[in-house]
Design a protein around this motif. Structure first.
Motif, PDB file in Angstrom:
ATOM      1  N   VAL A 155      26.958  35.750  39.173  1.00 38.21           N
ATOM      2  CA  VAL A 155      28.433  36.103  39.577  1.00 38.21           C
ATOM      3  C   VAL A 155      28.756  37.828  39.498  1.00 38.21           C
ATOM      4  N   MET A 156      28.924  38.125  40.694  1.00 38.83           N
ATOM      5  CA  MET A 156      29.354  39.707  40.583  1.00 38.83           C
ATOM      6  C   MET A 156      30.507  39.777  39.979  1.00 38.83           C
ATOM      7  N   MET A 157      30.577  39.577  38.468  1.00 41.78           N
ATOM      8  CA  MET A 157      31.972  39.753  37.808  1.00 41.78           C
ATOM      9  C   MET A 157      31.782  40.746  36.705  1.00 41.78           C
ATOM     10  N   GLY A 158      30.589  41.603  36.710  1.00 47.72           N
ATOM     11  CA  GLY A 158      30.309  42.502  35.517  1.00 47.72           C
ATOM     12  C   GLY A 158      31.410  43.651  35.895  1.00 47.72           C
ATOM     13  N   MET A 159      30.736  44.998  35.727  1.00 49.98           N
ATOM     14  CA  MET A 159      31.648  46.160  36.011  1.00 49.98           C
ATOM     15  C   MET A 159      31.598  46.518  37.573  1.00 49.98           C
ATOM     16  N   GLY A 160      32.915  46.884  37.854  1.00 51.38           N
ATOM     17  CA  GLY A 160      33.077  47.517  39.182  1.00 51.38           C
ATOM     18  C   GLY A 160      33.489  46.604  40.186  1.00 51.38           C
ATOM     19  N   GLU A 161      34.025  46.994  41.512  1.00 54.48           N
ATOM     20  CA  GLU A 161      34.601  46.005  42.378  1.00 54.48           C
ATOM     21  C   GLU A 161      33.531  46.222  43.561  1.00 54.48           C
ATOM     22  N   PRO A 162      32.937  44.734  43.646  1.00 57.67           N
ATOM     23  CA  PRO A 162      31.531  44.667  44.659  1.00 57.67           C
ATOM     24  C   PRO A 162      31.768  45.232  46.137  1.00 57.67           C
ATOM     25  N   SER A 207      33.090  38.190  43.379  1.00 61.43           N
ATOM     26  CA  SER A 207      34.385  38.255  42.855  1.00 61.43           C
ATOM     27  C   SER A 207      35.169  39.497  43.123  1.00 61.43           C
ATOM     28  N   THR A 208      36.196  39.473  43.991  1.00 62.06           N
ATOM     29  CA  THR A 208      36.875  40.663  44.350  1.00 62.06           C
ATOM     30  C   THR A 208      38.565  40.603  43.995  1.00 62.06           C
ATOM     31  N   SER A 209      38.960  41.901  43.894  1.00 64.12           N
ATOM     32  CA  SER A 209      40.302  41.937  43.506  1.00 64.12           C
ATOM     33  C   SER A 209      41.106  42.115  44.683  1.00 64.12           C
ATOM     34  N   GLY A 210      40.482  42.016  45.703  1.00 60.04           N
ATOM     35  CA  GLY A 210      41.145  42.022  47.030  1.00 60.04           C
ATOM     36  C   GLY A 210      41.073  43.126  48.184  1.00 60.04           C
ATOM     37  N   SER A 254      45.635  46.968  35.488  1.00 58.07           N
ATOM     38  CA  SER A 254      46.271  47.131  34.088  1.00 58.07           C
ATOM     39  C   SER A 254      45.466  46.461  32.826  1.00 58.07           C
ATOM     40  N   PHE A 255      44.844  45.242  33.062  1.00 58.97           N
ATOM     41  CA  PHE A 255      44.101  44.688  31.866  1.00 58.97           C
ATOM     42  C   PHE A 255      42.655  44.808  31.600  1.00 58.97           C
ATOM     43  N   CYS A 256      42.359  45.780  32.492  1.00 57.63           N
ATOM     44  CA  CYS A 256      40.764  45.797  32.504  1.00 57.63           C
ATOM     45  C   CYS A 256      39.962  47.012  31.890  1.00 57.63           C
ATOM     46  N   PHE A 310      43.025  36.266  28.589  1.00 65.19           N
ATOM     47  CA  PHE A 310      42.691  37.827  28.428  1.00 65.19           C
ATOM     48  C   PHE A 310      41.862  38.118  27.180  1.00 65.19           C
ATOM     49  N   ASN A 311      40.620  39.081  27.289  1.00 66.87           N
ATOM     50  CA  ASN A 311      40.057  39.505  26.407  1.00 66.87           C
ATOM     51  C   ASN A 311      40.424  40.955  25.981  1.00 66.87           C
ATOM     52  N   THR A 312      40.988  41.024  24.766  1.00 70.21           N
ATOM     53  CA  THR A 312      41.626  42.035  24.028  1.00 70.21           C
ATOM     54  C   THR A 312      40.741  43.363  24.171  1.00 70.21           C
ATOM     55  N   PHE A 313      40.879  44.614  24.269  1.00 77.15           N
ATOM     56  CA  PHE A 313      40.091  45.686  23.878  1.00 77.15           C
ATOM     57  C   PHE A 313      41.003  46.951  23.704  1.00 77.15           C
ATOM     58  N   ASP A 314      40.458  47.734  22.759  1.00 74.49           N
ATOM     59  CA  ASP A 314      41.286  49.062  22.110  1.00 74.49           C
ATOM     60  C   ASP A 314      42.611  49.589  22.793  1.00 74.49           C
ATOM     61  N   LEU A 317      43.109  36.758  41.331  1.00 70.74           N
ATOM     62  CA  LEU A 317      44.745  36.838  41.790  1.00 70.74           C
ATOM     63  C   LEU A 317      45.703  37.147  40.556  1.00 70.74           C
ATOM     64  N   HIS A 318      45.676  36.665  39.360  1.00 68.49           N
ATOM     65  CA  HIS A 318      46.135  37.017  38.313  1.00 68.49           C
ATOM     66  C   HIS A 318      47.774  37.172  38.464  1.00 68.49           C
ATOM     67  N   ALA A 319      48.419  36.763  39.406  1.00 66.31           N
ATOM     68  CA  ALA A 319      49.893  36.499  39.438  1.00 66.31           C
ATOM     69  C   ALA A 319      50.207  35.766  40.668  1.00 66.31           C
ATOM     70  N   ILE A 367      39.944  30.779  42.551  1.00 70.46           N
ATOM     71  CA  ILE A 367      40.972  31.671  42.156  1.00 70.46           C
ATOM     72  C   ILE A 367      41.213  32.185  40.813  1.00 70.46           C
ATOM     73  N   GLU A 368      40.763  33.322  40.405  1.00 64.32           N
ATOM     74  CA  GLU A 368      40.441  33.770  38.997  1.00 64.32           C
ATOM     75  C   GLU A 368      42.132  34.424  38.778  1.00 64.32           C
ATOM     76  N   TYR A 369      42.409  33.802  37.497  1.00 65.12           N
ATOM     77  CA  TYR A 369      43.686  34.135  36.911  1.00 65.12           C
ATOM     78  C   TYR A 369      43.698  34.458  35.473  1.00 65.12           C
TER      79      TYR A 369
HETATM   80  N1  SAH Z   1      36.116  43.965  40.332  1.00 67.62           N
HETATM   81  C1  SAH Z   1      35.990  42.317  40.608  1.00 67.62           C
HETATM   82  C2  SAH Z   1      34.756  41.795  39.760  1.00 67.62           C
HETATM   83  C3  SAH Z   1      34.820  42.235  38.437  1.00 67.62           C
HETATM   84  S1  SAH Z   1      36.257  41.692  37.163  1.00 67.62           S
HETATM   85  C4  SAH Z   1      37.130  41.816  40.417  1.00 67.62           C
HETATM   86  O1  SAH Z   1      38.224  42.238  39.938  1.00 67.62           O
HETATM   87  O2  SAH Z   1      37.284  40.276  40.696  1.00 67.62           O
HETATM   88  C5  SAH Z   1      35.531  40.062  36.710  1.00 67.62           C
HETATM   89  C6  SAH Z   1      36.658  39.380  36.583  1.00 67.62           C
HETATM   90  O3  SAH Z   1      37.077  39.530  34.849  1.00 67.62           O
HETATM   91  C7  SAH Z   1      37.890  39.596  37.192  1.00 67.62           C
HETATM   92  O4  SAH Z   1      38.673  38.274  37.562  1.00 67.62           O
HETATM   93  C8  SAH Z   1      38.757  40.403  36.365  1.00 67.62           C
HETATM   94  O5  SAH Z   1      39.966  40.279  36.550  1.00 67.62           O
HETATM   95  C9  SAH Z   1      38.354  39.819  34.988  1.00 67.62           C
HETATM   96  N2  SAH Z   1      38.872  40.538  33.810  1.00 67.62           N
HETATM   97  C10 SAH Z   1      38.658  41.970  33.675  1.00 67.62           C
HETATM   98  N3  SAH Z   1      39.225  42.527  32.665  1.00 67.62           N
HETATM   99  C11 SAH Z   1      39.305  41.246  31.921  1.00 67.62           C
HETATM  100  C12 SAH Z   1      40.108  41.210  30.593  1.00 67.62           C
HETATM  101  N4  SAH Z   1      40.321  42.053  29.718  1.00 67.62           N
HETATM  102  N5  SAH Z   1      40.140  39.664  30.192  1.00 67.62           N
HETATM  103  C13 SAH Z   1      40.106  38.878  31.050  1.00 67.62           C
HETATM  104  N6  SAH Z   1      39.522  38.997  32.322  1.00 67.62           N
HETATM  105  C14 SAH Z   1      39.308  40.192  32.736  1.00 67.62           C
END
Ligand code: SAH
Ligand code: SF4
Length: 389
Positions: free
Chosen positions: A175-182, A212-215, A131-133, A312-316, A235-237, A278-280
């Protein structure tokens, strides 16, 4: 640029040239065997591509002329195309990259003292719709090929002319943390991470390559059999009710199942001292309250991890807000008091919108706009053509 299509001799039939950039060593060796050459050529060509940044077979001076010509006929070394590059005042560099078929992805290099971390994309968009991505909001377009994934590392090094100076240390961590679910692009991600860690390619240590994976639990279980990369779990929650809202895939693979799979992953590693990151992502008023921190501390008790908090990084297209510095500190303190190692991701490259997903968001908007212009122009042409007949 090398053309993608070759005509196979005699038949006039068109065959696609193999892009060698994304082939891990065993696959590259197989390629050479398949074209009737010796296996050891794979290491030579791999070093030209990934140590020296060479994309033209003619420059590969330890290959004979006949082999160079043969390769030019059936293979290519083709990194993806850079659409734009932005440099931030703080040294962060960000690229928008066009991949085959016209999609755009982003890659970010974040230098930090002796380290420089490259944030790599694995898919154009993402199907998981957290919901936040902002990537999730774009929907899923397609998987990147292994050449497009490792090509991001190649491009980053090339953009600093670092192949020429043999200074591939421009990228120390990936880090595989750009776009997409690796984990939803499993084979190509595993192949490209193998190249990141391969001594004949980038030789980055397994501790410094992080997926990095959302699970996606079944894929994480499978990863344990084939990869030694480090693991980060988004994880985020601290409970399933909240995580179901933020990370919809949690409904399929709830927290307990995910954490067990993550534990199995690190248990399968030969290096026994490893932990899961653990990313939150902290979202104001949603998951950043003191009680969430306490619940998280309790949840992760006895789980081998360190915790990375990401404001959280805000976007439009999002109504979520970034929490205040105080709220972040309060959350951090609860976890530190509970004995965890906790880092807070500082936002880098703010002036070039280097936060998650934002640059591509802009480019995509612009592309959509130009796509509308193109369609409008075509319509005009069609109408003009219609009038002419
Ligand atoms: N799909 C993978 C990797 C890409 S996202 C995953 O979800 O782990 C990389 C990280 O950035 C994740 O932890 C994700 O939850 C976080 N992220 C995505 N959008 C974000 C936002 N608007 N603000 C802060 N973190 C965000
Ligand atoms: Fe996909 Fe990761 Fe974004 Fe979720 S946070 S939508 S899994 S890229």
């Amino acid at each position: 640029m090398t053309s993608v299509i070759a005509t196979s001799e005699g038949t006039g039939q068109q065959v696609e040239k193999t892009n060698l950039l994304g082939l891990p060593l065993p696959a590259l060796e197989q390629f050479f065997l398949d074209i009737g050459e010796k296996k050891f050529r794979a290491v030579q060509v791999m070093k030209w591509m990934h140590h020296h940044g060479v994309t033209d077979f003619e420059e590969m001076t330890n290959l004979g002329k006949a082999l160079r010509e043969k390769l030019a006929g059936c293979a290519q070394i083709r990194p993806p195309e850079i659409v734009s590059q932005h440099d931030s005042n703080d040294g962060t560099r960000k690229w928008a990259i066009r991949v085959d078929g016209g999609g755009l992805v982003e890659t970010v290099l974040i230098p930090d003292g002796n380290r420089a971390t490259l944030c790599v994309s694995s898919q154009v968009g993402c199907s998981l719709d957290c919901s936040f991505c902002s990537t999730g909001k774009q929907g899923f377009m397609r998987d990147l090929s292994a050449a497009e994934i490792i090509g991001q590392v190649w491009l980053a090094i090339d953009s600093y002319d670092a192949f020429q100076t043999s200074n591939s240390r421009v990228v120390t961590n990936v880090v595989m943390m750009g776009m997409g679910e690796p984990l939803l692009n499993f084979d190509n991600v595993v192949a490209s991470m193998d190249l990141m860690m391969e001594d004949n390619a980038y030789g980055i240590s397994k501790r410094r390559v992080t997926l990095s994976t959302s699970g996606v639990v079944p894929a994480l279980d499978a990863l344990a059999q084939v990869s030694e990369a480090s693991l980060a779990v988004s994880l985020h929650a601290p409970n399933d009710a909240l995580r179901n809202e933020l990370v919809p895939i949690n409904k399929k693979y709830p927290i307990s199942v995910l954490l067990e799979s993550a534990r199995n992953y690190i248990d399968a590693q030969s290096d026994k001292k490893r932990v899961v990151t653990i990313e939150y992502t902290l979202i104001a008023g949603v998951n950043d309250q003191r009680e969430h921190a306490h619940e998280l501390a309790e949840l992760l008790k006895d789980f081998p991890c360190k915790i990375n908090l990401i404001p959280f990084n805000t976007f439009d297209q999002s109504d979520y807000q970034r929490p205040s510095g105080n709220a972040v500190s309060r959350f951090w303190q609860v976890l530190v008091d509970a004995g965890y190692i906790v880092t807070v991701r500082t936002t880098r490259g703010d002036d070039i919108d280097a936060a998650c997903g934002q640059l591509v968001g802009q480019v995509v908007d612009r592309t959509r706009r130009s796509e509308r212009y193109r369609q409008a122009a075509e319509q005009n042409n069609d109408q003009a053509a219609g009038q002419a007949t």
